[in-house]
Motif scaffolding. Structure first.
Motif, PDB file in Angstrom:
ATOM      1  N   ILE A   1       7.111  25.746  55.908  1.00 61.91           N
ATOM      2  CA  ILE A   1       6.812  24.838  54.800  1.00 61.91           C
ATOM      3  C   ILE A   1       8.087  24.193  54.271  1.00 61.91           C
ATOM      4  O   ILE A   1       8.998  24.894  53.809  1.00 61.91           O
ATOM      5  CB  ILE A   1       6.127  25.600  53.641  1.00 61.91           C
ATOM      6  CG1 ILE A   1       4.920  26.400  54.163  1.00 61.91           C
ATOM      7  CG2 ILE A   1       5.720  24.630  52.535  1.00 61.91           C
ATOM      8  CD1 ILE A   1       3.842  25.564  54.785  1.00 61.91           C
ATOM      9  N   PRO A   2       8.171  22.870  54.304  1.00 59.67           N
ATOM     10  CA  PRO A   2       9.310  22.207  53.665  1.00 59.67           C
ATOM     11  C   PRO A   2       9.172  22.233  52.147  1.00 59.67           C
ATOM     12  O   PRO A   2       8.085  22.019  51.605  1.00 59.67           O
ATOM     13  CB  PRO A   2       9.227  20.778  54.212  1.00 59.67           C
ATOM     14  CG  PRO A   2       7.776  20.578  54.523  1.00 59.67           C
ATOM     15  CD  PRO A   2       7.242  21.920  54.930  1.00 59.67           C
ATOM     16  N   ILE A   3      10.274  22.502  51.471  1.00 57.66           N
ATOM     17  CA  ILE A   3      10.320  22.519  50.013  1.00 57.66           C
ATOM     18  C   ILE A   3      11.423  21.574  49.573  1.00 57.66           C
ATOM     19  O   ILE A   3      12.563  21.675  50.052  1.00 57.66           O
ATOM     20  CB  ILE A   3      10.577  23.939  49.489  1.00 57.66           C
ATOM     21  CG1 ILE A   3       9.441  24.881  49.896  1.00 57.66           C
ATOM     22  CG2 ILE A   3      10.745  23.942  47.966  1.00 57.66           C
ATOM     23  CD1 ILE A   3       9.719  26.350  49.600  1.00 57.66           C
ATOM     24  N   ALA A   4      11.095  20.650  48.690  1.00 56.04           N
ATOM     25  CA  ALA A   4      12.079  19.688  48.190  1.00 56.04           C
ATOM     26  C   ALA A   4      11.910  19.552  46.683  1.00 56.04           C
ATOM     27  O   ALA A   4      10.789  19.443  46.181  1.00 56.04           O
ATOM     28  CB  ALA A   4      11.904  18.334  48.875  1.00 56.04           C
ATOM     29  N   GLY A   5      13.009  19.586  45.976  1.00 54.12           N
ATOM     30  CA  GLY A   5      12.935  19.480  44.529  1.00 54.12           C
ATOM     31  C   GLY A   5      12.173  20.608  43.878  1.00 54.12           C
ATOM     32  O   GLY A   5      11.597  20.455  42.798  1.00 54.12           O
ATOM     33  N   GLY A   6      12.122  21.756  44.545  1.00 55.03           N
ATOM     34  CA  GLY A   6      11.468  22.929  43.977  1.00 55.03           C
ATOM     35  C   GLY A   6       9.980  23.034  44.232  1.00 55.03           C
ATOM     36  O   GLY A   6       9.341  23.952  43.728  1.00 55.03           O
ATOM     37  N   ALA A   7       9.407  22.112  45.020  1.00 53.14           N
ATOM     38  CA  ALA A   7       7.960  22.133  45.271  1.00 53.14           C
ATOM     39  C   ALA A   7       7.685  21.865  46.748  1.00 53.14           C
ATOM     40  O   ALA A   7       8.498  21.241  47.445  1.00 53.14           O
ATOM     41  CB  ALA A   7       7.264  21.080  44.413  1.00 53.14           C
ATOM     42  N   PRO A   8       6.537  22.333  47.254  1.00 47.95           N
ATOM     43  CA  PRO A   8       6.194  22.055  48.649  1.00 47.95           C
ATOM     44  C   PRO A   8       6.189  20.558  48.931  1.00 47.95           C
ATOM     45  O   PRO A   8       5.585  19.784  48.183  1.00 47.95           O
ATOM     46  CB  PRO A   8       4.789  22.651  48.789  1.00 47.95           C
ATOM     47  CG  PRO A   8       4.685  23.665  47.711  1.00 47.95           C
ATOM     48  CD  PRO A   8       5.506  23.150  46.576  1.00 47.95           C
ATOM     49  N   ALA A   9       6.864  20.165  49.996  1.00 50.34           N
ATOM     50  CA  ALA A   9       6.968  18.746  50.356  1.00 50.34           C
ATOM     51  C   ALA A   9       6.045  18.454  51.519  1.00 50.34           C
ATOM     52  O   ALA A   9       6.447  18.002  52.588  1.00 50.34           O
ATOM     53  CB  ALA A   9       8.405  18.388  50.702  1.00 50.34           C
ATOM     54  N   THR A  10       4.770  18.721  51.327  1.00 50.09           N
ATOM     55  CA  THR A  10       3.778  18.525  52.372  1.00 50.09           C
ATOM     56  C   THR A  10       2.504  17.960  51.766  1.00 50.09           C
ATOM     57  O   THR A  10       2.161  18.281  50.631  1.00 50.09           O
ATOM     58  CB  THR A  10       3.454  19.848  53.094  1.00 50.09           C
ATOM     59  OG1 THR A  10       2.341  19.660  53.958  1.00 50.09           O
ATOM     60  CG2 THR A  10       3.122  20.960  52.098  1.00 50.09           C
ATOM     61  N   ALA A  11       1.831  17.143  52.553  1.00 50.31           N
ATOM     62  CA  ALA A  11       0.554  16.598  52.111  1.00 50.31           C
ATOM     63  C   ALA A  11      -0.618  17.440  52.614  1.00 50.31           C
ATOM     64  O   ALA A  11      -1.771  17.147  52.315  1.00 50.31           O
ATOM     65  CB  ALA A  11       0.394  15.159  52.589  1.00 50.31           C
ATOM     66  N   SER A  12      -0.331  18.483  53.369  1.00 49.91           N
ATOM     67  CA  SER A  12      -1.394  19.303  53.934  1.00 49.91           C
ATOM     68  C   SER A  12      -2.147  20.048  52.841  1.00 49.91           C
ATOM     69  O   SER A  12      -1.543  20.524  51.872  1.00 49.91           O
ATOM     70  CB  SER A  12      -0.817  20.310  54.927  1.00 49.91           C
ATOM     71  OG  SER A  12      -0.226  19.658  56.020  1.00 49.91           O
ATOM     72  N   ARG A  13      -3.440  20.184  53.022  1.00 44.59           N
ATOM     73  CA  ARG A  13      -4.262  20.892  52.053  1.00 44.59           C
ATOM     74  C   ARG A  13      -5.103  21.996  52.697  1.00 44.59           C
ATOM     75  O   ARG A  13      -5.459  22.963  52.045  1.00 44.59           O
ATOM     76  CB  ARG A  13      -5.192  19.897  51.329  1.00 44.59           C
ATOM     77  CG  ARG A  13      -4.439  18.992  50.330  1.00 44.59           C
ATOM     78  CD  ARG A  13      -3.922  19.821  49.172  1.00 44.59           C
ATOM     79  NE  ARG A  13      -3.203  19.035  48.182  1.00 44.59           N
ATOM     80  CZ  ARG A  13      -1.892  18.854  48.166  1.00 44.59           C
ATOM     81  NH1 ARG A  13      -1.142  19.410  49.124  1.00 44.59           N
ATOM     82  NH2 ARG A  13      -1.299  18.144  47.234  1.00 44.59           N
ATOM     83  N   THR A  14      -5.436  21.856  53.970  1.00 44.38           N
ATOM     84  CA  THR A  14      -6.260  22.848  54.649  1.00 44.38           C
ATOM     85  C   THR A  14      -5.499  23.396  55.850  1.00 44.38           C
ATOM     86  O   THR A  14      -4.512  22.813  56.310  1.00 44.38           O
ATOM     87  CB  THR A  14      -7.586  22.243  55.129  1.00 44.38           C
ATOM     88  OG1 THR A  14      -7.306  21.280  56.165  1.00 44.38           O
ATOM     89  CG2 THR A  14      -8.336  21.566  53.989  1.00 44.38           C
ATOM     90  N   ASP A  15      -5.982  24.510  56.383  1.00 43.04           N
ATOM     91  CA  ASP A  15      -5.373  25.057  57.593  1.00 43.04           C
ATOM     92  C   ASP A  15      -5.503  24.083  58.761  1.00 43.04           C
ATOM     93  O   ASP A  15      -4.624  24.028  59.630  1.00 43.04           O
ATOM     94  CB  ASP A  15      -6.029  26.389  57.950  1.00 43.04           C
ATOM     95  CG  ASP A  15      -5.462  27.553  57.135  1.00 43.04           C
ATOM     96  OD1 ASP A  15      -4.484  27.331  56.393  1.00 43.04           O
ATOM     97  OD2 ASP A  15      -6.001  28.668  57.247  1.00 43.04           O
ATOM     98  N   LEU A  16      -6.578  23.330  58.803  1.00 40.73           N
ATOM     99  CA  LEU A  16      -6.723  22.308  59.840  1.00 40.73           C
ATOM    100  C   LEU A  16      -5.576  21.306  59.752  1.00 40.73           C
ATOM    101  O   LEU A  16      -4.939  20.972  60.762  1.00 40.73           O
ATOM    102  CB  LEU A  16      -8.071  21.594  59.689  1.00 40.73           C
ATOM    103  CG  LEU A  16      -8.316  20.395  60.600  1.00 40.73           C
ATOM    104  CD1 LEU A  16      -8.257  20.808  62.063  1.00 40.73           C
ATOM    105  CD2 LEU A  16      -9.671  19.757  60.277  1.00 40.73           C
TER     106      LEU A  16
END
Length: 334
Positions: free
Chosen positions: A149-164
């Protein structure tokens, strides 16, 4: 003293952590296959709460992955089952459920938005890691899967929401330190200088590799062994021999070492692919926070990709192995 009990309810392990006054006091994991005995979930939660000195004034912060169990026909059904069990175990307590959007929901809200809370445990871990290392990759290698998981500025930097979504984006890798069958890791292993195809019979799992190599202890082997025999190095060797349809009268320790090393290498290489994929999108991230039962695999992959390694255990202690449960307890607003 009242506190927060954090729960990470999985399909094969249930983890709990207790926080009081923003201090992580204890964490624990118990092997429990929900598909085999679903009625045991609520009593298990009650027992774990007692083991952690939980009291009637504690609030309960919940995340889960058990909804993917084959026990349930849909994630909606699985989410509802888990929440029913939590409310049955703690009927007079306040319960909140963590979502992938970093929002807390009541159980009723979570039931109405099951995909917002299903498999959201990675998002809790990432949110807490971001408090300590604002810009990094998080690699959490559990018994079954790996989160990158990429983290930037203290928060997850991903648009993913589901395992899919996460499988598609390379943020979820189905390889783990314990339960992954050898044939799901590599198709060949070396035996006396030649590549040999592996059998697809479920003769051995990743835990046998890491037990043989000394990176896991017998106590870490928290699932049934493929052959029903003990989780010792000797029996792990027998299981690894069967991967190439041999036995311990046919193969020496050196042969088994080469097999185990090849499987280890394949796991690390697969995690490296996911790490490099995230680095291509987030080139400014040079540090990796590693955690989970297989943090040794995460650290090897990170170093191979030229990144600086930080161990979450240096901050959370032994509870880092149960990071999502600790995370939701720490994140719960005081």
């Amino acid at each position: 003293m009242s506190g927060v009990l954090g729960w990470d309810v999985g399909g094969v392990n249930t983890k709990a952590a207790r926080v009081v006054d923003a201090r992580l006091l204890a964490a624990r994991a118990v092997p429990y296959e929900i598909q085999r005995d679903p009625a045991a979930l609520a009593p298990l939660l009650t027992r774990l709460a007692t083991d952690l000195d939980g009291g009637p004034g504690d609030v309960h912060a919940v995340t889960m992955t058990a909804e993917l169990s084959q026990l349930f026909r849909t994630k909606r059904e699985g989410v509802g089952f888990v929440l029913d069990a939590v409310e049955a175990a703690f009927p007079a307590s306040r319960v909140r459920v963590w979502g992938v959007d970093a929002r807390w929901r009541t159980p009723d809200e979570a039931r109405s938005e099951p995909l917002a809370v299903a498999a959201a445990n990675w998002a809790a871990t990432a949110q807490v890691v971001g408090r300590f290392v604002a810009d990094c990759l998080l690699i959490d290698v559990g018994s079954t899967t790996t989160d990158v998981i990429p983290i930037a500025g203290g928060a997850p930097a991903t648009a993913s929401r589901t395992d899919l979504d996460r499988l598609r984006e390379g943020e979820l890798v189905y390889t783990g330190a314990l339960r992954t069958p050898i044939e799901a890791i590599t198709s060949t292993v070396p035996v006396r200088g030649r590549a040999v195809a592996v059998s697809a019979e479920g003769f051995a799992i990743a835990g046998d590799v890491h037990l043989w190599r000394g990176e896991l202890a017998p106590a870490d082997y928290s699932v049934p062994t493929p052959d029903g025999r003990p989780a010792t190095k000797d029996f792990a060797g027998e299981r690894l021999a069967r991967v190439v349809c041999a036995d311990r009268e046919m193969l020496e320790d050196e042969d088994l070492g080469h097999i185990a090393d090849a499987v280890w290498e394949a796991q690390v290489a697969r995690i490296c692919v996911a790490v490099d994929r995230q680095r291509a999108r987030h080139a400014a991230l040079h540090r990796v926070v590693v955690t989970g039962l297989g943090d040794f695999l995460a650290a090897a992959a990170a170093r191979r990709s030229g990144l600086h390694v930080v161990h979450l255990a240096d901050t959370l202690g032994p509870a880092a192995r149960h990071a999502p449960a600790a995370a939701v307890a720490l994140l719960f607003p005081s």
